[in-house]
Design a protein around this motif. Structure first.
Motif, PDB file in Angstrom:
ATOM      1  N   THR A  13     -90.621 -45.138 -65.132  1.00 43.76           N
ATOM      2  CA  THR A  13     -90.523 -44.033 -66.075  1.00 43.76           C
ATOM      3  C   THR A  13     -89.338 -44.291 -67.010  1.00 43.76           C
ATOM      4  N   ASP A  14     -89.246 -43.493 -68.072  1.00 43.62           N
ATOM      5  CA  ASP A  14     -88.097 -43.631 -68.973  1.00 43.62           C
ATOM      6  C   ASP A  14     -86.795 -43.373 -68.217  1.00 43.62           C
ATOM      7  N   GLU A  15     -86.791 -42.361 -67.372  1.00 44.74           N
ATOM      8  CA  GLU A  15     -85.598 -42.043 -66.589  1.00 44.74           C
ATOM      9  C   GLU A  15     -85.267 -43.191 -65.632  1.00 44.74           C
ATOM     10  N   GLY A  16     -86.325 -43.794 -65.081  1.00 50.54           N
ATOM     11  CA  GLY A  16     -86.107 -44.918 -64.177  1.00 50.54           C
ATOM     12  C   GLY A  16     -85.492 -46.110 -64.879  1.00 50.54           C
ATOM     13  N   LYS A  17     -85.931 -46.374 -66.106  1.00 49.87           N
ATOM     14  CA  LYS A  17     -85.381 -47.504 -66.854  1.00 49.87           C
ATOM     15  C   LYS A  17     -83.956 -47.241 -67.322  1.00 49.87           C
ATOM     16  N   LEU A  18     -83.651 -45.996 -67.665  1.00 48.84           N
ATOM     17  CA  LEU A  18     -82.332 -45.679 -68.216  1.00 48.84           C
ATOM     18  C   LEU A  18     -81.279 -45.428 -67.134  1.00 48.84           C
ATOM     19  N   LEU A  19     -81.689 -44.876 -66.006  1.00 46.45           N
ATOM     20  CA  LEU A  19     -80.733 -44.522 -64.960  1.00 46.45           C
ATOM     21  C   LEU A  19     -80.909 -45.364 -63.696  1.00 46.45           C
ATOM     22  N   GLY A  20     -82.142 -45.495 -63.224  1.00 44.60           N
ATOM     23  CA  GLY A  20     -82.397 -46.221 -61.987  1.00 44.60           C
ATOM     24  C   GLY A  20     -82.368 -45.299 -60.781  1.00 44.60           C
ATOM     25  N   HIS A  21     -83.032 -45.737 -59.709  1.00 44.36           N
ATOM     26  CA  HIS A  21     -83.223 -44.841 -58.566  1.00 44.36           C
ATOM     27  C   HIS A  21     -81.937 -44.552 -57.814  1.00 44.36           C
ATOM     28  N   ILE A  22     -80.932 -45.416 -57.912  1.00 44.12           N
ATOM     29  CA  ILE A  22     -79.689 -45.170 -57.176  1.00 44.12           C
ATOM     30  C   ILE A  22     -78.954 -43.970 -57.761  1.00 44.12           C
ATOM     31  N   VAL A  23     -78.744 -43.985 -59.063  1.00 40.44           N
ATOM     32  CA  VAL A  23     -78.080 -42.852 -59.720  1.00 40.44           C
ATOM     33  C   VAL A  23     -78.929 -41.592 -59.588  1.00 40.44           C
ATOM     34  N   MET A  24     -80.227 -41.742 -59.751  1.00 41.70           N
ATOM     35  CA  MET A  24     -81.117 -40.584 -59.655  1.00 41.70           C
ATOM     36  C   MET A  24     -81.088 -39.988 -58.251  1.00 41.70           C
ATOM     37  N   GLY A  25     -80.992 -40.836 -57.237  1.00 46.85           N
ATOM     38  CA  GLY A  25     -80.930 -40.343 -55.868  1.00 46.85           C
ATOM     39  C   GLY A  25     -79.667 -39.550 -55.593  1.00 46.85           C
ATOM     40  N   VAL A  26     -78.529 -40.030 -56.112  1.00 42.25           N
ATOM     41  CA  VAL A  26     -77.270 -39.302 -55.938  1.00 42.25           C
ATOM     42  C   VAL A  26     -77.343 -37.950 -56.642  1.00 42.25           C
ATOM     43  N   GLU A  27     -77.957 -37.914 -57.809  1.00 42.56           N
ATOM     44  CA  GLU A  27     -78.114 -36.638 -58.516  1.00 42.56           C
ATOM     45  C   GLU A  27     -78.977 -35.671 -57.707  1.00 42.56           C
ATOM     46  N   MET A  28     -80.012 -36.179 -57.059  1.00 44.91           N
ATOM     47  CA  MET A  28     -80.873 -35.320 -56.243  1.00 44.91           C
ATOM     48  C   MET A  28     -80.110 -34.756 -55.053  1.00 44.91           C
ATOM     49  N   ILE A  29     -79.247 -35.565 -54.448  1.00 36.11           N
ATOM     50  CA  ILE A  29     -78.433 -35.072 -53.335  1.00 36.11           C
ATOM     51  C   ILE A  29     -77.460 -34.003 -53.825  1.00 36.11           C
ATOM     52  N   ASP A  30     -76.821 -34.242 -54.966  1.00 35.92           N
ATOM     53  CA  ASP A  30     -75.898 -33.245 -55.516  1.00 35.92           C
ATOM     54  C   ASP A  30     -76.610 -31.920 -55.777  1.00 35.92           C
ATOM     55  N   GLU A  31     -77.840 -32.010 -56.244  1.00 27.14           N
ATOM     56  CA  GLU A  31     -78.600 -30.786 -56.511  1.00 27.14           C
ATOM     57  C   GLU A  31     -78.835 -29.994 -55.229  1.00 27.14           C
ATOM     58  N   LYS A  32     -79.198 -30.683 -54.143  1.00 27.01           N
ATOM     59  CA  LYS A  32     -79.425 -29.986 -52.876  1.00 27.01           C
ATOM     60  C   LYS A  32     -78.112 -29.467 -52.286  1.00 27.01           C
ATOM     61  N   LEU A  33     -77.039 -30.217 -52.481  1.00 23.00           N
ATOM     62  CA  LEU A  33     -75.753 -29.800 -51.915  1.00 23.00           C
ATOM     63  C   LEU A  33     -75.234 -28.522 -52.560  1.00 23.00           C
ATOM     64  N   ARG A  34     -75.653 -28.254 -53.781  1.00 23.51           N
ATOM     65  CA  ARG A  34     -75.211 -27.014 -54.430  1.00 23.51           C
ATOM     66  C   ARG A  34     -75.727 -25.783 -53.692  1.00 23.51           C
ATOM     67  N   GLY A  35     -76.791 -25.948 -52.952  1.00 25.19           N
ATOM     68  CA  GLY A  35     -77.303 -24.839 -52.149  1.00 25.19           C
ATOM     69  C   GLY A  35     -76.766 -24.829 -50.732  1.00 25.19           C
ATOM     70  N   LEU A  36     -75.891 -25.784 -50.406  1.00 22.17           N
ATOM     71  CA  LEU A  36     -75.304 -25.871 -49.061  1.00 22.17           C
ATOM     72  C   LEU A  36     -73.784 -25.816 -49.214  1.00 22.17           C
ATOM     73  N   GLU A  37     -73.265 -24.615 -49.393  1.00 20.27           N
ATOM     74  CA  GLU A  37     -71.850 -24.452 -49.726  1.00 20.27           C
ATOM     75  C   GLU A  37     -70.921 -24.927 -48.616  1.00 20.27           C
ATOM     76  N   SER A  38     -71.379 -24.888 -47.370  1.00 24.83           N
ATOM     77  CA  SER A  38     -70.501 -25.277 -46.258  1.00 24.83           C
ATOM     78  C   SER A  38     -70.534 -26.776 -45.969  1.00 24.83           C
ATOM     79  N   PHE A  39     -71.298 -27.534 -46.746  1.00 24.30           N
ATOM     80  CA  PHE A  39     -71.403 -28.974 -46.490  1.00 24.30           C
ATOM     81  C   PHE A  39     -70.048 -29.629 -46.759  1.00 24.30           C
ATOM     82  N   PRO A  40     -69.489 -30.354 -45.793  1.00 25.83           N
ATOM     83  CA  PRO A  40     -68.147 -30.939 -45.968  1.00 25.83           C
ATOM     84  C   PRO A  40     -68.131 -31.986 -47.086  1.00 25.83           C
TER      85      PRO A  40
END
Length: 262
Positions: A92-119
């Motif tokens: 995808t365009d996002e895959g070519k510009l960012l790559g799955h590693i950066v995209m994966g970290v962004e996905m984790i950050d998104e989920k962590l925003r809903g887990l306030e107690s996560f260390p």
């Protein structure tokens, strides 16, 4: 459920409860050309790496099993959006510009925003696993592994990917008469194909077994020659020891004529 860390459990549950993500995670290929290049390949690869992580933690108990297994399951999650896999496999365009590693970290950050107690320290270690799992900068890794778990993840990810890639290449040519595969461009080599297993030997049937039982006994063996009880002395040379055994290796050969050095 096998994870003991409640924070990592909650993070994985957040991904599993995301119906759109789960559907893509189960359907996506793991790559466009290198390994697990088929629908469902991402899930197969991720589970295999998680199994390897679990096995290795039994051998090396000093590793953080929960962190490593969670990292194994999540290390390639960015590929659900990096790859397009409706009709053909492509980026995808996002895959070519960012790559799955950066995209994966962004996905984790998104989920962590809903887990306030996560260390936060645990979040850093987990994201480091994603950022370093390709091992080297030249392989597209933003960071090199700097924790034991990151080192292990890099190796087992590469191991499963290479085994699948080589096995798939070999299986593509089952009817070839050659013992070698065609040239593999990405691995830059040919591969030797495993030989077919030997045909099973015939087992004797009941009649053959009965004939063997009824066959006359073989004649008795002649009596063994008496052994020379004299033990060689290890203080002598090898030649002396052989002479002591009466092997006659150094006796004159009556058939050999003088001057014949054959």
């Amino acid at each position: 459920e096998s994870l003991g860390n409640p924070h990592l459990q909650a993070l994985l549950k957040a991904f599993l409860d995301d119906a759109a993500f789960l559907q893509a995670y189960c359907k996506a290929p793991a790559a466009k050309s290198m390994h697990h290049v088929y629908l469902g390949g991402l899930l197969e690869h991720s589970l295999a790496v998680a199994d390897l992580a679990d096995d290795i933690c039994r051998r090396y108990p000093e590793l953080d099993r929960d962190l490593l297994v969670a990292g194994a399951l999540l290390h390639d999650i960015g590929k659900v959006d990096e790859l397009r896999y409706v009709r053909t496999f492509d980026y995808t365009d996002e895959g070519k510009l960012l790559g799955h590693i950066v995209m994966g970290v962004e996905m984790i950050d998104e989920k962590l925003r809903g887990l306030e107690s996560f260390p936060r320290p645990l979040a850093l270690l987990l994201k480091h696993l994603l950022l370093s799992h390709h091992g080297q900068y030249e392989y597209g890794s933003p960071k090199r592994p700097k924790t034991m778990e990151a080192v292990v993840l890099n190796f087992i990810d590469d191991l499963d990917a290479k085994i699948n890639g080589v096995r798939t290449h070999i299986e593509k040519e089952p009817d070839s008469d050659s013992a070698w595969t065609s040239y593999h461009r990405l691995y830059d080599r040919y591969f030797f194909k495993p030989q077919s297993p030997a045909e099973p030997t015939d087992t004797p049937n009941e009649e053959q077994e009965r004939e063997a039982v009824m066959a006359p006994a073989p004649p008795p063996r002649p009596a063994a020659r008496p052994k020379n009880d004299k033990k060689p002395s290890f203080g002598f040379s090898l030649a002396d020891q052989l002479k002591g055994k009466s092997l006659d290796l150094f006796a004159a050969n009556p058939e050999k004529e003088e001057g014949d050095d054959r």
